[in-house]
Design an enzyme around this catalytic site. Structure first.
Site, mmCIF file in Angstrom:
data_model
loop_
_atom_site.group_PDB
_atom_site.id
_atom_site.type_symbol
_atom_site.label_atom_id
_atom_site.label_comp_id
_atom_site.label_asym_id
_atom_site.label_seq_id
_atom_site.Cartn_x
_atom_site.Cartn_y
_atom_site.Cartn_z
ATOM 1 N N TYR A 250 20.142 -20.473 -1.204
ATOM 2 C CA TYR A 250 18.727 -20.813 -1.332
ATOM 3 C C TYR A 250 18.226 -20.687 -2.772
ATOM 4 O O TYR A 250 17.055 -20.954 -3.052
ATOM 5 C CB TYR A 250 17.876 -19.930 -0.419
ATOM 6 C CG TYR A 250 18.056 -20.237 1.051
ATOM 7 C CD1 TYR A 250 19.278 -20.713 1.533
ATOM 8 C CD2 TYR A 250 17.032 -20.076 1.954
ATOM 9 C CE1 TYR A 250 19.460 -21.003 2.872
ATOM 10 C CE2 TYR A 250 17.210 -20.363 3.305
ATOM 11 C CZ TYR A 250 18.419 -20.826 3.756
ATOM 12 O OH TYR A 250 18.602 -21.118 5.079
ATOM 13 N N LYS B 298 31.244 -14.106 6.125
ATOM 14 C CA LYS B 298 32.338 -14.999 6.506
ATOM 15 C C LYS B 298 33.440 -14.769 5.458
ATOM 16 O O LYS B 298 33.843 -15.689 4.736
ATOM 17 C CB LYS B 298 31.823 -16.449 6.506
ATOM 18 C CG LYS B 298 32.792 -17.495 7.006
ATOM 19 C CD LYS B 298 32.970 -17.502 8.513
ATOM 20 C CE LYS B 298 34.050 -18.508 8.905
ATOM 21 N NZ LYS B 298 34.362 -18.458 10.342
ATOM 22 N N ASP C 156 30.292 -16.232 12.734
ATOM 23 C CA ASP C 156 30.486 -17.015 13.959
ATOM 24 C C ASP C 156 30.704 -16.098 15.162
ATOM 25 O O ASP C 156 30.171 -16.335 16.250
ATOM 26 C CB ASP C 156 31.618 -18.045 13.820
ATOM 27 C CG ASP C 156 32.815 -17.536 13.038
ATOM 28 O OD1 ASP C 156 32.790 -16.374 12.572
ATOM 29 O OD2 ASP C 156 33.788 -18.289 12.899
ATOM 30 N N ASP D 229 19.039 -16.492 7.960
ATOM 31 C CA ASP D 229 18.073 -17.479 8.436
ATOM 32 C C ASP D 229 18.472 -17.956 9.829
ATOM 33 O O ASP D 229 17.680 -17.948 10.782
ATOM 34 C CB ASP D 229 18.040 -18.653 7.442
ATOM 35 C CG ASP D 229 16.904 -19.625 7.724
ATOM 36 O OD1 ASP D 229 16.214 -19.458 8.745
ATOM 37 O OD2 ASP D 229 16.718 -20.554 6.926
ATOM 38 N N ASP E 178 16.881 -16.876 13.881
ATOM 39 C CA ASP E 178 16.349 -17.805 14.873
ATOM 40 C C ASP E 178 17.029 -17.545 16.216
ATOM 41 O O ASP E 178 16.385 -17.552 17.272
ATOM 42 C CB ASP E 178 16.581 -19.272 14.450
ATOM 43 C CG ASP E 178 15.392 -19.833 13.666
ATOM 44 O OD1 ASP E 178 14.691 -19.032 13.006
ATOM 45 O OD2 ASP E 178 15.175 -21.056 13.706
HETATM 46 MG MG MG Z 1 14.479 -20.170 9.831
#
Ligand code: MG
Ligand code: NAI
Length: 329
Positions: free
Chosen positions: A124, A175, A208, A232, A236
């Site tokens: 980001y 990861k 994962d 992020d 969710d």
């Molecule tokens: Mg989000």
């Protein structure tokens, strides 16, 4: 001693359901008895469409003197993706150095976890670019920026948080098997900081695998620390497994308190339900509780959290749910 100073809080309703849920959060804060000096800012996609304003540097400077910022949601269907996200949300996170994104997920009796997402680096950070854009030989790169400084301060925050909780357990999610440079840095920093916190039990999950565990056995987690992108996505998912996105709250923290921290629901502006009264304001109310706690109003924060119990199942419109919570505070 002079009179105690009210907390000065910047308020950004934003777009879509943002102003609707924020109004309920302010209603509940008022019911809690905490006095705030509110400074309202008209920012977001609608403002941008009106006069091109996103986040002027003068406003960012003005915010440095605030105690906190409470945000509803921003994002407008008529504004190209990325304009408001980068120009407002990311500019705020980077400009105010909100390097920790903290998201609690609680669902009695078993689930009580907190995700600590690094909030200023990773993919980001805006590193990358185009070559030969629009041609058949186009190249797009988007690098992941991971600094020793940035990773360490985030990891330290997560260890300190975990050390103060009942279970004292911290999971690093990354990861490392494929991201062998950034993952290696995260793992080394994590292991080093762990030596300063012998009372915190640690473990590691690939991102994962963490997605599977979130769905099948999320109660295994206490505190999780992870990078910006993984955090992020994972949060969710965390919202989805703990009562829905309408309940998920978040704090964008400057733990060093060199400026205000920012509090907002995890969800966006939900243009599909804006204006219908169907938005659940609980995520905004719980974000306000996180803010009050950070401002030292722990008692009011706890009363608000308790009043929100069961609000996923509460019937009624946005403002009716807000009234019900406010009445219980
Ligand atoms: Mg989000
Ligand atoms: P969204 O979170 O706005 O909506 C996703 C789905 O969840 C929709 O079906 C919506 O109706 C539902 N939903 C969201 N909040 C709800 C609530 N409080 N109560 C009941 N249902 C709720 O995500 P989406 O649709 O991807 O994005 C819409 C806009 O919001 C975009 O412009 C996006 O960029 C922006 N956005 C802004 C964020 C922020 O302000 N921090 C975060 C995420 C998205």
């Amino acid at each position: 001693m002079g009179p105690s100073r009210n907390h000065r809080v910047g308020v950004i309703g934003g777009d879509g359901i943002g102003p609707e849920v924020l109004a309920e959060a302010l209603k509940v804060i008022e019911a809690s008895g905490v006095d705030l000096d509110l400074v309202e800012y008209d920012l977001g996609g609608a403002r941008y469409l009106r006069d091109g304003t996103i986040l002027p540097d003068e406003i960012l400077e003005e915010w440095r003197d605030l105690d906190a910022i409470l945000l509803g949601a921003v994002g407008h269907p008529d504004v190209a993706p990325g304009v408001i996200e980068r120009g407002l949300l990311l500019k705020m996170r980077f400009g105010l150095d909100l390097y920790v994104n903290q998201r609690p997920f609680v669902m009695p009796p078993d689930l009580d976890m907190v995700v600590i997402r690094e909030n200023t680096e990773g993919t980001y950070a805006g590193e990358g670019g185009f070559l030969r854009k629009g041609t058949a030989h186009e190249i797009a790169t988007q690098g992941s920026v991971n600094t020793r400084f940035g990773v360490e301060r985030c990891v330290r925050y997560a260890f300190e948080l975990a050390a103060g909780r009942a279970r004292r357990h911290l999971t690093l999610v990354h990861k490392t098997n494929v991201l062998n440079f950034s993952g290696d840095l995260w793992q080394r920093v994590f292991d080093e900081v762990a030596e300063d916190h012998p009372g915190v039990e640690t473990t590691y999950n690939h991102v994962d695998a963490a997605c599977i565990h979130f769905v099948e056995s999320p109660e295994r987690y206490d505190v999780i620390v992870t990078d910006n992108l993984f955090g992020d996505i994972l949060t969710d998912l965390g919202g989805a497994i703990s009562g829905g996105i309408g309940l998920a709250a978040s704090a964008n923290l400057n733990p060093d308190r060199t400026g205000p921290s920012m509090f907002e629901p995890v969800h966006g502006s939900a243009p599909d339900i804006a204006g219908t009264g169907r938005a659940n304001p609980t995520a905004a109310v719980l974000s306000a509780a996180l803010m009050l706690e950070f401002l030292g109003e722990a008692d009011a924060a706890e009363r608000i959290r308790k009043a929100c119990t069961g609000s996923g199942q509460m019937g009624g419109t946005t403002s009716e749910i807000g009234d019900t919570i406010a009445a219980k505070v």
